[in-house]
Every structure is written in structure tokens, then in C-alpha cells.
Enzyme design. Sequence first.
Site, mmCIF file in Angstrom:
data_model
loop_
_atom_site.group_PDB
_atom_site.id
_atom_site.type_symbol
_atom_site.label_atom_id
_atom_site.label_comp_id
_atom_site.label_asym_id
_atom_site.label_seq_id
_atom_site.Cartn_x
_atom_site.Cartn_y
_atom_site.Cartn_z
ATOM 1 N N PRO A 179 0.815 -1.219 0.000
ATOM 2 C CG PRO A 179 -0.647 -1.507 1.746
ATOM 3 C CD PRO A 179 0.636 -2.001 1.203
ATOM 4 C CD GLU A 180 4.404 3.248 -3.078
ATOM 5 O OE1 GLU A 180 4.472 4.465 -3.332
ATOM 6 O OE2 GLU A 180 5.209 2.420 -3.505
ATOM 7 C CG HIS A 196 -1.500 -13.567 8.113
ATOM 8 N ND1 HIS A 196 -0.609 -13.834 9.122
ATOM 9 C CD2 HIS A 196 -1.132 -14.337 7.069
ATOM 10 C CE1 HIS A 196 0.276 -14.725 8.696
ATOM 11 N NE2 HIS A 196 -0.027 -15.058 7.454
ATOM 12 N NE ARG A 225 5.376 -9.732 3.146
ATOM 13 C CZ ARG A 225 5.823 -9.560 1.919
ATOM 14 N NH1 ARG A 225 6.678 -8.607 1.666
ATOM 15 N NH2 ARG A 225 5.415 -10.323 0.956
ATOM 16 N NE ARG A 234 17.720 17.186 3.043
ATOM 17 C CZ ARG A 234 16.569 16.891 3.642
ATOM 18 N NH1 ARG A 234 15.620 17.778 3.723
ATOM 19 N NH2 ARG A 234 16.380 15.712 4.153
#
Length: 270
Positions: free
Chosen positions: A2-3, A91, A109, A151
Site C-alpha cells: 500500500p502506498e 492474519h 507481515r 542536501r
Amino acid sequence: MPELPEVETSCNGIRPHIINQKISDVIVRNHRLRWPVADNLRVLLRGQQVQQVTRRAKYILIICDSGTLVIHLGMSGNVRICDNHLAPKKHDHADIAFNDICLRYHDPRRFGSILWVSENLDEHPLFRHLGPEPLSDQFNANWLKKCAEKRKTPIKTFIMNASVVVGVGNIYANESLFAARINPNRACSNISLARYEILVQHIKNILQQAITQGGTTLKDFVNEEGKPGYFAQQLKVYGRTSKPCVNCQRPIQSKQISQRSTFYCTHCQR
DNA sequence: AAATTCTCCTGAAGGC
DNA sequence: TGCCTTCAGGAGAATT
């Protein structure tokens, strides 16, 4: 995995089922997620009415009367709406139950998390440092250029940094940089404002397209109905090592940048 | 301060 | 068939 588009898809999917509904029960089958699920979650949630379902970064926010249930899907999680009586599968770690249906949290996970935040979200340690939402006007080329000053970090790592902009995960970072024709190794301070304008536009477009298509399902993402997303078919570089670049036919390269798989075309991306 | 590395975990894939 | 190894990865924590 999932994003932001997958989290947005999940939010939009569950909202109509639970908004204005009262939480009747909470069942936690496995407390061992990224952080231990609070022992008193059931006590905290029972009787709370859901006021709104929204998203900040990749967190699902279920705003209730006296606090917010914060759900993160980690990289293998999903939430589904199902009948209260449907037997849980492996799960399925938690249920937030309403009258007839429940919100079922599934995460093989266990990189995800479920927590209750009663204070102002903006002041919570998980949210305080977060940068702007990528689809908001606060996310623009000027902001990126300013953040990038002094940076040396590679642009890909830079746009995946949540204090710079939230919700740009590995898949979409790779795809956005390909679309903007920027080499992911390039130092972020060494990119012109004009190129940042292009990059910002592509990040917004790609995320928006992915939301429209219900997210990207590579292995395991499914929406609240258990259905996959379709954006994977649009991926131009992610996971395409050695396959021909869709622009120039030269093979796509892959390497690790900041310990994340990175895919790009050395010819098209400079 | 910024950059890098470590850590959690399971399932899929590949080698033998 | 089955066992072993390797890899993927969000993001906070720890370290350099």
C-alpha cells in the site's frame, strides 16, 4: 504494497460503510503489530461514533467522538468490510465491529499498526514532522527547491522522505522520476526549479491516476471489497529490470539507492 | 543536522 | 516434494 493511492482507495471504500456508525465491539486477535496494539483498545473504542474517515500521509484516520483511530497498512496490510459473522482467516489480526459489519484488518507481515490518538493529531509524534500532502498546493516546486538546499541526498531518496513530502513510496518515486526524465541518483540540490516544476506535476499526475485506477496491486493489495487495483499495468520502470525502456528500447537498469530497489533508464533520465 | 544503517515480518521465488 | 536461502519493503529508531 500500500502506498498513498492504495490508502486513499481504502479510505474511500470503507467510508460509506462506517461513517456515523457506532463501534459495538473490538476484537484483537494478534496484538503484535509494528507496535503492540493497546490492551485497552476495546474499552477506548466501544460506543464511539465515527465522525469522518480520512487520510494523512499513508495513515487511515477514523475520526471518532473523542479521538482518532489511526491505521497504517505497513506494506502487506489491507482493511475490508465484512459480515460480522464471517470467520476470520489467517492474519486477520483485528476487527472493528459495528452493528452488522466489521472493519477487518489483515496484515501478513505485521508492519502495520493500529493506534488510538486522543490528542490533537498535528501534535502527535507520528504526524508532527510530516511534510505536505503531494496532492495539495503546499507541495510545489518552490517548496522542494527550498528543502533541497545544501542536501546531497539522491533525488529519489529525497522525494521518499516524509518530512519533504508524504505518501511517495518506492513504486511511485521510480515512476515519477522516469516521467520527469530525472536520474534518481542526481543530488537533490543539483536540480533546477524548472525541473522541479516538471517533477511535481508528474508526482501529482501519477498519484492521481493511480487513485483513479484503484491503486497498484503487485502481490497483495486489495480494496475494501477484496478486489485488486489496476495501476500495475501502467508501470513503466518499476520491476522492469533489463526490459526495454518504453521510450528508447534500451534496457532498464536497477540498483539499490538507500536500500530501496531503483529502476531507471540511463539514457532517458539525466 | 544530515545521511546511513538497522529492524520488525511473512510469503514468494529460486536453487538443489 | 521439500528444505534452505534470498529478497521485498514503510518508516521509526539507532548510529555514524
